[in-house]
Design a protein around this motif. Structure first.
Motif, mmCIF file in Angstrom:
data_model
loop_
_atom_site.group_PDB
_atom_site.id
_atom_site.type_symbol
_atom_site.label_atom_id
_atom_site.label_comp_id
_atom_site.label_asym_id
_atom_site.label_seq_id
_atom_site.Cartn_x
_atom_site.Cartn_y
_atom_site.Cartn_z
ATOM 1 N N GLU A 1 -14.690 -38.565 -11.798
ATOM 2 C CA GLU A 1 -15.946 -38.993 -11.187
ATOM 3 C C GLU A 1 -16.388 -38.101 -10.032
ATOM 4 O OE1 GLU A 1 -15.801 -43.827 -12.006
ATOM 5 O OE2 GLU A 1 -14.922 -43.005 -10.168
ATOM 6 N N THR A 2 -15.439 -37.476 -9.352
ATOM 7 C CA THR A 2 -15.772 -36.790 -8.103
ATOM 8 C C THR A 2 -15.595 -35.276 -8.138
ATOM 9 O OG1 THR A 2 -13.517 -37.091 -7.224
ATOM 10 C CG2 THR A 2 -15.135 -38.829 -6.767
ATOM 11 N N GLU B 1 -10.856 -41.278 -10.844
ATOM 12 C CA GLU B 1 -11.551 -40.827 -9.645
ATOM 13 C C GLU B 1 -11.779 -39.320 -9.662
ATOM 14 O OE1 GLU B 1 -11.308 -41.151 -4.786
ATOM 15 O OE2 GLU B 1 -10.283 -42.612 -6.034
#
Length: 286
Positions: free
Chosen positions: A132-133, A129
């Protein structure tokens, strides 16, 4: 790296260990010997036990509240995260870094699982995550999972395209144990990880954040509540030392440590875990 130490209390395990008192004693001893009070680390213990929805998985409300409480401290220093169930807290500390950086993780697990419950942040998927962010996270060096676990994770990531795969340097437990005493091997890694894109043009080194999950270590150096590996702490610290020496201009932003076992009711077990934490602090601050 600033001389700040943050102890995050979710399960109460650090109170059982007496970690804060032990670190204060160690710091006072070192400062007295150095006769340099300006270098004395500030040790803060924050309680998060009043926040529901945090064990293994962190719901959006809990994530927001934790983020608010840690924001004033910034990402610098050493952060103790509690058990491995809370390793996802690394992602929240990384969000406080406002410049491009790289992440070095020591963990017996890949922590890149696909979200199981509607994208809720978890201890098993936080690295994925974060990649991805977090636009400032340029790449991850992951050290310690078994080769078989890494291959399985690579297959899962490949299903979503090659972008995430390209942001990770994979070092299995087997490869690490074969090569950790070879400076040339670590130097080669430095060449792979230096910088990319615009940063490369400026010939700058990306700042570094380090995350250590004690489950990468054998139980003799700290029993965790997850299955554990065979990398000893001395090897972890040796790798970090050589890696930083190979790139002497690199800034160390901060680091965190997790992997306690809150359920262990054996005093000797908790003492071993605490002493391992003290050794890590001593390596960076003393």
């Amino acid at each position: 790296m600033k001389n700040n130490i943050m102890i995050m209390n979710f399960s109460g395990v650090y109170e059982i260990q007496g970690l804060k008192a032990a670190l204060e004693k160690k710091v006072d001893s070192v400062v007295a010997e150095a006769e340099n009070m300006a270098a004395k680390p500030v040790i803060t213990q924050l309680d998060f036990q009043d926040i529901p929805g945090t064990n293994c998985y962190c719901d959006s409300l809990a994530e927001e509240e934790i983020g608010k409480r840690i924001a004033p401290f910034g990402p610098e220093g050493i952060h103790f995260l509690d058990s491995g169930n809370y390793h996802y807290l690394t992602k929240l500390w990384l969000e406080l870094i406002k410049v491009p950086f790289e992440l070095l993780v020591f963990d017996h697990h890949t922590d890149m699982q696909c979200p199981a419950f509607g994208g809720i942040l978890s201890c098993g998927g936080w690295i994925r995550e974060a990649l991805e962010t977090n636009e400032n996270l340029k790449h991850v060096i992951l050290v310690g999972p078994p080769q078989s676990a890494m291959e399985e994770t690579k297959k899962e990531l490949a299903e979503d395209g090659e972008e995430l795969l390209g942001k990770v340097i994979w070092i299995s437990e087997e490869e690490f144990l074969r090569n950790v005493e070879k400076p040339d091997w670590i130097q080669k890694l430095c060449g792979q990880c230096n910088v990319t894109g615009a940063e490369a043009d400026e010939k700058e080194l990306l700042p570094l954040y380090i995350s250590i999950d004690k489950d990468v270590l054998p139980e003799s150096e700290g029993k965790t509540n997850w299955d554990q590996g065979n990398v000893v702490l001395e090897q972890v610290l040796h790798f970090i030392d050589v890696y930083m020496q190979q790139t002497p201009g690199r800034q160390l932003i901060g680091m965190d440590i997790c992997g306690e076992d809150p359920e262990a009711d054996n005093e000797e077990v908790q003492t071993v875990c605490r002493k391992t934490s003290e050794k890590i602090c001593g390596f960076f601050f003393c």
